[in-house]
Design an enzyme around this catalytic site. Structure first.
Site, PDB file in Angstrom:
ATOM      1  N   SER A 117      29.338  43.733  48.830  1.00 39.84           N
ATOM      2  CA  SER A 117      30.332  42.617  49.422  1.00 39.84           C
ATOM      3  C   SER A 117      29.449  41.944  50.697  1.00 39.84           C
ATOM      4  CB  SER A 117      31.611  42.916  49.619  1.00 39.84           C
ATOM      5  OG  SER A 117      32.088  41.774  50.291  1.00 39.84           O
ATOM      6  N   SER A 165      31.124  40.424  52.875  1.00 40.15           N
ATOM      7  CA  SER A 165      32.293  40.341  53.813  1.00 40.15           C
ATOM      8  C   SER A 165      32.004  40.832  55.059  1.00 40.15           C
ATOM      9  CB  SER A 165      33.473  40.753  53.322  1.00 40.15           C
ATOM     10  OG  SER A 165      34.056  39.916  52.280  1.00 40.15           O
ATOM     11  N   LYS A 169      44.075  42.138  43.536  1.00 47.10           N
ATOM     12  CA  LYS A 169      44.813  41.121  44.135  1.00 47.10           C
ATOM     13  C   LYS A 169      46.186  41.126  43.899  1.00 47.10           C
ATOM     14  CE  LYS A 169      40.812  38.097  45.021  1.00 47.10           C
ATOM     15  NZ  LYS A 169      40.078  36.935  45.102  1.00 47.10           N
ATOM     16  N   GLY A 210      38.971  25.681  33.655  1.00 46.20           N
ATOM     17  CA  GLY A 210      39.353  27.175  33.882  1.00 46.20           C
ATOM     18  C   GLY A 210      40.803  27.160  34.408  1.00 46.20           C
ATOM     19  N   ALA A 259      41.045  32.416  39.983  1.00 50.41           N
ATOM     20  CA  ALA A 259      40.362  31.518  40.839  1.00 50.41           C
ATOM     21  C   ALA A 259      41.133  30.037  40.845  1.00 50.41           C
ATOM     22  CB  ALA A 259      38.839  31.427  40.824  1.00 50.41           C
ATOM     23  N   ASN A 287      41.118  24.068  30.049  1.00 48.81           N
ATOM     24  CA  ASN A 287      40.679  25.361  29.757  1.00 48.81           C
ATOM     25  C   ASN A 287      40.431  25.812  28.162  1.00 48.81           C
ATOM     26  OD1 ASN A 287      40.562  28.001  30.972  1.00 48.81           O
ATOM     27  ND2 ASN A 287      42.127  28.786  29.960  1.00 48.81           N
ATOM     28  N   ARG A 288      39.572  26.813  28.042  1.00 49.49           N
ATOM     29  CA  ARG A 288      39.236  27.140  26.410  1.00 49.49           C
ATOM     30  C   ARG A 288      40.708  27.598  25.793  1.00 49.49           C
ATOM     31  NH1 ARG A 288      35.353  31.918  26.320  1.00 49.49           N
ATOM     32  NH2 ARG A 288      37.191  33.206  27.494  1.00 49.49           N
TER      33      ARG A 288
HETATM   34  P1  ATR Z   1      39.048  34.613  37.630  1.00 49.68           P
HETATM   35  O1  ATR Z   1      40.081  35.668  38.175  1.00 49.68           O
HETATM   36  O2  ATR Z   1      37.828  35.197  38.044  1.00 49.68           O
HETATM   37  O3  ATR Z   1      39.206  33.306  37.473  1.00 49.68           O
HETATM   38  P2  ATR Z   1      39.602  35.132  34.794  1.00 49.68           P
HETATM   39  O4  ATR Z   1      41.196  35.494  35.133  1.00 49.68           O
HETATM   40  O5  ATR Z   1      39.435  36.232  33.758  1.00 49.68           O
HETATM   41  O6  ATR Z   1      38.943  35.189  36.187  1.00 49.68           O
HETATM   42  O7  ATR Z   1      39.711  33.824  34.206  1.00 49.68           O
HETATM   43  C1  ATR Z   1      38.290  33.273  33.560  1.00 49.68           C
HETATM   44  C2  ATR Z   1      38.151  31.940  33.235  1.00 49.68           C
HETATM   45  O8  ATR Z   1      37.195  31.598  32.920  1.00 49.68           O
HETATM   46  C3  ATR Z   1      39.344  31.597  32.370  1.00 49.68           C
HETATM   47  O9  ATR Z   1      39.904  30.312  32.419  1.00 49.68           O
HETATM   48  C4  ATR Z   1      38.752  31.782  30.980  1.00 49.68           C
HETATM   49  O10 ATR Z   1      39.101  31.021  29.573  1.00 49.68           O
HETATM   50  P3  ATR Z   1      40.119  31.461  29.012  1.00 49.68           P
HETATM   51  O11 ATR Z   1      41.335  31.456  29.615  1.00 49.68           O
HETATM   52  O12 ATR Z   1      40.216  30.629  27.697  1.00 49.68           O
HETATM   53  O13 ATR Z   1      39.710  32.949  28.725  1.00 49.68           O
HETATM   54  C5  ATR Z   1      37.441  31.018  31.597  1.00 49.68           C
HETATM   55  N1  ATR Z   1      36.215  31.423  30.607  1.00 49.68           N
HETATM   56  C6  ATR Z   1      35.513  32.557  30.761  1.00 49.68           C
HETATM   57  N2  ATR Z   1      34.372  32.652  29.738  1.00 49.68           N
HETATM   58  C7  ATR Z   1      34.225  31.511  29.463  1.00 49.68           C
HETATM   59  C8  ATR Z   1      33.547  30.701  28.209  1.00 49.68           C
HETATM   60  N3  ATR Z   1      32.516  31.422  27.984  1.00 49.68           N
HETATM   61  N4  ATR Z   1      33.801  29.314  28.040  1.00 49.68           N
HETATM   62  C9  ATR Z   1      35.012  28.825  28.610  1.00 49.68           C
HETATM   63  N5  ATR Z   1      35.933  29.395  29.548  1.00 49.68           N
HETATM   64  C10 ATR Z   1      35.674  30.592  29.660  1.00 49.68           C
END
Ligand code: ATR
Length: 282
Positions: free
Chosen positions: A15, A17, A66, A128, A132, A152-153
């Site tokens: 990190s 930090s 978290k 996304g 985050a 979002n996907r």
């Molecule tokens: P974090 O806490 O770091 O935000 P997370 O909760 O695992 O991590 O969320 C990851 C995000 O990245 C989600 O929006 C995920 O989409 P899904 O909800 O459909 O899983 C998105 N994500 C990760 N890999 C992806 C990819 N290859 N294409 C599109 N979206 C992706």
């Protein structure tokens, strides 16, 4: 004596930090240290009980704890509780109080770089819907962005963010393909996923072919410093916001919470940028 801060996470040893917070301490000529308490999941409970016995002034919490930290806290502030995640714990009169500075750190990084941004007139597209994205969505809604659409996907995860909406914000959930087509209607595009992060630097979550000239495109990925999304944004005449600012300003807000001292982060932001550009291991 001085301050004692720390970080609970796993993995956490690489990190930045400690480097960031030691810089803030130095800026205020304060004694103190920032220690990494790397804690594997099976040891979390015991480590947190041990931490209660140490005279720590505050600590950060990072992945994967978290959410898991919440039952160990005496209080959780309203913002962190609505986001459902805590990244900063302030130890005050022996009580552990949880905060979340991630999303507000993002907003501060945006305003530090583009101070003229009128957030109450800004139409936002969030790419996304993970942890985050939750923090950033809430922080942007709280400061009055009138539109924050989520692409979002997985649509159901996008819909789950809608419960974080503050009054005055309108939100729709889009597919990534719809977001690509509608891109010219947004002033601020915020990429919150890990897509494009090293070593998958060629990946890009959407094409920016329809981005509006002078829109702000931001990516929370900071390794590489220039993600493929940001390179395309610049080539289309959009303005860019790099991902390292969120990391620095979430730390600044945590430091301010712990000490009551405000920090000036320009210098460390520049130093961090130099490291990211010159050294891929930092
Ligand atoms: P974090 O806490 O770091 O935000 P997370 O909760 O695992 O991590 O969320 C990851 C995000 O990245 C989600 O929006 C995920 O989409 P899904 O909800 O459909 O899983 C998105 N994500 C990760 N890999 C992806 C990819 N290859 N294409 C599109 N979206 C992706």
């Amino acid at each position: 004596m001085g301050y004692l801060f720390g970080l609970v996470g796993y993995p956490a040893k690489h990190s930045k930090s400690p480097w960031i917070h030691e810089h803030f301490l130095h800026q205020h000529s304060q004694q103190g240290a920032y220690r990494i308490f790397e804690t594997s999941p099976e040891l979390l409970r015991d480590q947190l009980h041990a931490l209660k016995l140490v005279e720590v002034d505050g600590f950060n919490v990072t992945v994967p704890y978290k959410e898991e930290i919440i039952p160990y806290l005496d209080e959780v502030d309203e913002y962190a509780s609505s986001v459902g995640a805590v990244n900063t714990v302030h130890v005050k009169d022996g009580k552990w109080i949880g905060y979340n500075t991630d999303g507000r750190g993002y907003v501060r990084s945006l305003l530090e770089q583009y101070p003229d941004t009128k957030l109450n007139e800004t139409r936002v597209l969030l790419l996304g819907a993970g942890g985050a994205a939750r923090g950033i969505y809430r922080a942007l809604s709280e400061v009055g962005c009138p539109v924050i659409d989520i692409a979002n996907r997985t649509a159901s995860r996008g819909e789950a963010l809608l419960s974080l909406r503050c009054e005055g914000t309108h939100s729709s959930v889009l597919s990534l393909a719809e977001a690509e087509n509608e891109l010219s209607t947004y002033d601020l595009i915020v990429q919150t996923t890990s897509v494009g992060m090293s070593p998958n630097e060629d990946n890009q979550i959407i094409s920016l072919r329809n981005v509006r000239d002078r829109a702000i495109v931001s990516d929370i990925v900071y390794k590489p410093f220039e993600t493929s999304l940001l390179i395309e944004a610049s080539s289309k005449g959009a303005r860019v916001l790099h991902g390292h600012g969120m990391l620095i300003y979430q730390a600044a807000l945590a430091f301010e919470q712990w000490t009551g001292m405000s920090v000036e982060a320009d210098h460390i932001l520049t130093k961090f940028e130099q490291q990211l550009k010159g050294d891929t291991t930092c």
